[in-house]
Design a protein around this motif. Structure first.
Motif: not given
Length: 135
Positions: A110-135
């Motif tokens: 469960x902890x490993x699964x949650x860590x992978x979810x957190x990594x995906x969420x961090x990557x998604x958040x960085x992508x969203x922030x990058x797109x916001x900077x480009x606007x």
């Protein structure tokens, strides 16, 4: 490593840990099962095995499921002469599943699964922030 690659690597980790949790759940479900015939073998604990795998397409190391193997540890025995699965001495073999070990493995999965979810969420958040900077 780009963000898409990191998401792909985390997705392989999610898949591996989900499989591990399914195998653990199966072990727990069969922890009290015995053989159907006298002297037969009961349910044998199963373990999911993984390895690191280099994905040549993106150059990242991902998690690969090697397989699900049977645990070779010995079965337990209890004295129940009236049980149909009992041998001539009256002993019934019990599965080699230990509930405490399975629960500890489940917690780790469960902890490993949650860590992978957190990594995906961090990557998604960085992508969203990058797109916001480009606007």
């Amino acid at each position: 490593m780009d963000l898409r690659t990191s998401i792909d690597v985390s997705a392989t980790g999610l898949h591996a840990q989900a499989l591990r949790m399914r195998v653990i759940a199966e072990n727990l479900a069969n922890a009290d099962s015995v053989a159907q015939t006298a002297g037969g073998d009961p349910y044998r604990r199963r373990v999911a095995t993984f390895r690191a795998h280099l994905d040549h397409a993106n150059g990242a190391t991902a998690v690969q499921v090697v397989g699900i193997t049977a645990d070779k540890s010995p079965f337990g025995k209890i004295y129940q002469p009236g049980n149909p699965a009992a041998d001539k001495a009256g002993y019934v073999q019990t599965p080699n599943v230990n509930g405490l070990i399975e629960m500890a493995d489940m917690r780790a999965a469960q902890r490993s699964y949650q860590a992978n979810l957190n990594a995906i969420e961090a990557a998604r958040s960085m992508t969203a922030r990058t797109l916001d900077l480009i606007k």
